[in-house]
Motif scaffolding. Structure first.
Motif, PDB file in Angstrom:
ATOM      1  N   LYS A 191       9.479  -0.193  -4.019  1.00 52.82           N
ATOM      2  CA  LYS A 191       8.101  -0.282  -5.039  1.00 52.82           C
ATOM      3  C   LYS A 191       8.205  -1.282  -5.039  1.00 52.82           C
ATOM      4  O   LYS A 191       8.128  -2.406  -5.204  1.00 52.82           O
ATOM      5  CB  LYS A 191       8.496   1.166  -6.577  1.00 52.82           C
ATOM      6  CG  LYS A 191       9.525   1.871  -6.255  1.00 52.82           C
ATOM      7  CD  LYS A 191       8.206   3.328  -5.142  1.00 52.82           C
ATOM      8  CE  LYS A 191       9.467   5.069  -4.225  1.00 52.82           C
ATOM      9  NZ  LYS A 191       8.808   4.874  -3.622  1.00 52.82           N
ATOM     10  N   ALA A 192       6.393  -1.079  -5.294  1.00 51.25           N
ATOM     11  CA  ALA A 192       5.540  -1.503  -5.338  1.00 51.25           C
ATOM     12  C   ALA A 192       4.209  -1.500  -6.702  1.00 51.25           C
ATOM     13  O   ALA A 192       4.449  -0.407  -7.434  1.00 51.25           O
ATOM     14  CB  ALA A 192       4.421  -3.014  -4.477  1.00 51.25           C
ATOM     15  N   ALA A 193       3.913  -2.175  -7.423  1.00 53.18           N
ATOM     16  CA  ALA A 193       2.866  -2.252  -8.947  1.00 53.18           C
ATOM     17  C   ALA A 193       1.959  -3.462  -8.701  1.00 53.18           C
ATOM     18  O   ALA A 193       2.044  -4.174  -8.031  1.00 53.18           O
ATOM     19  CB  ALA A 193       4.019  -2.067 -10.448  1.00 53.18           C
ATOM     20  N   THR A 241       0.752  -1.379  -0.272  1.00 48.14           N
ATOM     21  CA  THR A 241       0.002   0.473  -0.074  1.00 48.14           C
ATOM     22  C   THR A 241       0.551   1.224   0.085  1.00 48.14           C
ATOM     23  O   THR A 241       0.695   2.486  -0.498  1.00 48.14           O
ATOM     24  CB  THR A 241      -0.830   0.327   1.008  1.00 48.14           C
ATOM     25  OG1 THR A 241      -1.619  -0.865   1.431  1.00 48.14           O
ATOM     26  CG2 THR A 241      -1.490   1.010   0.794  1.00 48.14           C
ATOM     27  N   GLU A 242       1.921   1.451   0.519  1.00 52.25           N
ATOM     28  CA  GLU A 242       2.492   2.513   1.501  1.00 52.25           C
ATOM     29  C   GLU A 242       3.831   2.418  -0.325  1.00 52.25           C
ATOM     30  O   GLU A 242       4.147   4.137   0.039  1.00 52.25           O
ATOM     31  CB  GLU A 242       3.168   2.393   2.292  1.00 52.25           C
ATOM     32  CG  GLU A 242       2.560   2.419   3.759  1.00 52.25           C
ATOM     33  CD  GLU A 242       1.982   3.646   3.529  1.00 52.25           C
ATOM     34  OE1 GLU A 242       1.633   4.774   3.228  1.00 52.25           O
ATOM     35  OE2 GLU A 242       0.685   3.482   4.129  1.00 52.25           O
ATOM     36  N   LYS A 243       3.912   1.878  -0.428  1.00 50.94           N
ATOM     37  CA  LYS A 243       5.003   2.012  -2.028  1.00 50.94           C
ATOM     38  C   LYS A 243       4.574   1.398  -3.771  1.00 50.94           C
ATOM     39  O   LYS A 243       4.920   1.359  -4.171  1.00 50.94           O
ATOM     40  CB  LYS A 243       6.319   1.035  -1.401  1.00 50.94           C
ATOM     41  CG  LYS A 243       6.677   0.508  -0.122  1.00 50.94           C
ATOM     42  CD  LYS A 243       8.219  -0.435  -0.054  1.00 50.94           C
ATOM     43  CE  LYS A 243       7.942  -0.824   1.581  1.00 50.94           C
ATOM     44  NZ  LYS A 243       9.148  -1.866   1.404  1.00 50.94           N
ATOM     45  N   MET A 244       3.427   1.449  -3.568  1.00 51.59           N
ATOM     46  CA  MET A 244       2.247   1.319  -4.248  1.00 51.59           C
ATOM     47  C   MET A 244       2.295   2.579  -5.288  1.00 51.59           C
ATOM     48  O   MET A 244       2.525   3.777  -5.595  1.00 51.59           O
ATOM     49  CB  MET A 244       0.809   0.934  -4.333  1.00 51.59           C
ATOM     50  CG  MET A 244      -0.227   1.122  -5.267  1.00 51.59           C
ATOM     51  SD  MET A 244       0.206  -0.892  -6.118  1.00 51.59           S
ATOM     52  CE  MET A 244       0.328  -1.335  -5.682  1.00 51.59           C
ATOM     53  N   LYS A 256      -2.775  -8.611 -10.416  1.00 49.92           N
ATOM     54  CA  LYS A 256      -1.458  -8.961 -10.163  1.00 49.92           C
ATOM     55  C   LYS A 256      -0.587  -8.155  -8.766  1.00 49.92           C
ATOM     56  O   LYS A 256      -0.067  -6.986  -9.534  1.00 49.92           O
ATOM     57  CB  LYS A 256      -0.769 -10.261 -10.763  1.00 49.92           C
ATOM     58  CG  LYS A 256      -1.632 -11.149 -11.009  1.00 49.92           C
ATOM     59  CD  LYS A 256      -1.061 -12.075 -11.585  1.00 49.92           C
ATOM     60  CE  LYS A 256      -1.802 -13.309 -12.159  1.00 49.92           C
ATOM     61  NZ  LYS A 256      -1.075 -14.100 -12.962  1.00 49.92           N
ATOM     62  N   LEU A 257      -0.515  -8.371  -8.309  1.00 51.35           N
ATOM     63  CA  LEU A 257       0.658  -7.923  -7.238  1.00 51.35           C
ATOM     64  C   LEU A 257       1.969  -7.908  -7.371  1.00 51.35           C
ATOM     65  O   LEU A 257       2.918  -8.928  -7.447  1.00 51.35           O
ATOM     66  CB  LEU A 257       0.688  -7.059  -5.817  1.00 51.35           C
ATOM     67  CG  LEU A 257      -0.510  -6.524  -5.069  1.00 51.35           C
ATOM     68  CD1 LEU A 257      -0.921  -6.969  -3.381  1.00 51.35           C
ATOM     69  CD2 LEU A 257      -0.711  -5.658  -5.831  1.00 51.35           C
ATOM     70  N   TYR A 258       3.151  -6.906  -7.772  1.00 53.42           N
ATOM     71  CA  TYR A 258       4.926  -6.821  -8.013  1.00 53.42           C
ATOM     72  C   TYR A 258       5.299  -5.886  -7.311  1.00 53.42           C
ATOM     73  O   TYR A 258       4.661  -5.122  -7.043  1.00 53.42           O
ATOM     74  CB  TYR A 258       4.568  -6.560  -9.180  1.00 53.42           C
ATOM     75  CG  TYR A 258       3.429  -8.194 -10.456  1.00 53.42           C
ATOM     76  CD1 TYR A 258       4.487  -8.753 -10.743  1.00 53.42           C
ATOM     77  CD2 TYR A 258       2.935  -7.393 -10.948  1.00 53.42           C
ATOM     78  CE1 TYR A 258       4.555  -9.934 -12.056  1.00 53.42           C
ATOM     79  CE2 TYR A 258       2.468  -8.711 -12.151  1.00 53.42           C
ATOM     80  CZ  TYR A 258       3.292  -9.752 -12.272  1.00 53.42           C
ATOM     81  OH  TYR A 258       2.900 -10.903 -13.223  1.00 53.42           O
ATOM     82  N   LYS A 259       6.162  -6.679  -6.778  1.00 54.44           N
ATOM     83  CA  LYS A 259       7.702  -5.702  -6.332  1.00 54.44           C
ATOM     84  C   LYS A 259       8.650  -5.394  -7.529  1.00 54.44           C
ATOM     85  O   LYS A 259       7.951  -5.425  -8.902  1.00 54.44           O
ATOM     86  CB  LYS A 259       8.419  -6.236  -5.320  1.00 54.44           C
ATOM     87  CG  LYS A 259       7.799  -6.471  -4.001  1.00 54.44           C
ATOM     88  CD  LYS A 259       8.685  -7.782  -3.005  1.00 54.44           C
ATOM     89  CE  LYS A 259       8.162  -7.970  -1.795  1.00 54.44           C
ATOM     90  NZ  LYS A 259       9.333  -8.707  -0.882  1.00 54.44           N
TER      91      LYS A 259
END
Length: 346
Positions: free
Chosen positions: A181-183, A153-156, A189-192
């Motif tokens: 960071k995240a995407a 959430t904080e790095k999206m 789908k969630l990714y780093k």
């Protein structure tokens, strides 16, 4: 150009602090320094492995004035595929976010193989979770209001925010690796995300070597084979303009590149080469096309008049046709070249 030395983990905090300092220094309604620099529109050609233009990509960022208490950006990204002179929208994305990327709304639609998927993702200023909705072309709800772990959430950084983020990195000349960071993909789908950033003093773009900024972005998931990582390479000017983009995947032979009619200036800004642009796009200009058609008609009339009034040309053509029909050469082109060369020598 200003260069700053910042630890990757503190990059977001650095952005916010720099913006707040600027806000304290200015008492008018001008843009904050970096917001002004990333707000522009750019257009790239989408090309295939053979270098043919098969589509067009556009990205535009502008500042929103809807909420003066918190500066926000409107980011729009579109790509289209071209066929027989027409364009079909292949991807459309619009993002509204605060400049610190804390609060955002994004709608991302993508069309492929007669299937349309739409991702809706949002986060309000007072929420600790991200709302995610993914729908298909038959309005089937694939995923709704997922609870995104706090580490994401904080790095999206959504796809729209990524456009603004990369422009910012290029403008400040950040060199190093960013891990925090995240995407999220179009499927939800969630990714780093990892950003490897570097500068290059001489990189060839449209046959010209210029200084550029290169970002290698990798999206990955813990426990997923490395072969399934999504790797992308973006080449930007020092002013944040995207010059080239490629996907390092076996199934993707496409890449993006600035049109040949665009020239990168010394400060990294883009300008149009008027002569090249005219040469490539004159048919779209009604005035130029009308002049061209008039000239073609005039030249055809001159040719017809010459053939009609020149007896020697008529006789030469008749003799040539008789010779071809009599000899029946296997290679007509070679025979014709030799025939007229012999006439010239005589």
């Amino acid at each position: 150009m200003d260069f700053y030395t910042v630890d990757a983990e503190d990059l977001n905090e650095f952005m916010v602090r720099k913006i707040k300092n600027t806000a304290n220094e200015t008492k008018n309604n001008n843009y904050f320094g970096y917001v002004t620099k990333i707000c522009f529109k750019e257009t790239l050609d989408i090309i295939d492995a053979d270098g043919r233009i098969i589509g067009e990509f556009t990205a535009k960022i502008r500042e929103s004035y809807s909420d003066l208490a918190s500066r926000s950006l409107i980011i729009s990204v579109h790509s289209s595929k071209m066929y027989e002179g027409n364009k079909d929208i292949e991807m459309s994305l619009i993002t509204n976010c605060t400049i610190d990327f804390h609060t955002f709304e994004e709608k991302w639609s993508q069309l492929s193989k007669n299937q349309c998927k739409t991702l809706m993702i949002s986060r309000s200023s007072n929420e600790k979770t991200i709302n995610v909705n993914v729908t298909s072309n038959n309005d089937e709800l694939l995923d709704q209001k997922r609870i995104i772990p706090i580490e994401f959430t904080e790095k999206m950084l959504t796809e729209g925010m990524n456009v603004a983020y990369m422009r910012y990195l290029a403008i400040i000349g950040y060199n190093g690796t960013i891990h925090n960071k995240a995407a999220i993909s179009i499927n939800g789908k969630l990714y780093k995300a990892i950003y490897v950033c570097s500068s290059e003093d001489s990189h060839q773009i449209n046959s010209v070597c210029i200084p550029v900024y290169i970002i290698k972005r990798t999206l990955y998931r813990d426990g997923m084979p490395q072969s399934q990582n999504i790797d992308m390479t973006s080449v930007l000017s020092r002013a944040g303009y995207l010059l080239e983009h490629s996907w390092n995947m076996h199934e993707s032979s496409r890449k993006m590149k600035i049109p040949k009619s665009l020239v990168v200036m010394d400060n990294g800004e883009m300008c149009m080469d008027s002569l090249i642009n005219l040469r490539n796009n004159w048919e779209r200009d009604i005035r130029f096309k009308s002049l061209y058609l008039d000239k073609v008609t005039e030249i055809k009339s001159q040719y017809n008049s010459y053939l009609k009034n020149n007896v020697l040309v008529k006789e030469m053509i008749v003799d040539y046709i008789k010779e071809v029909l009599s000899i029946k050469p296997e290679n007509v082109l070679k025979f014709s070249i030799e025939y007229f060369e012999n006439i010239q020598e005589k």
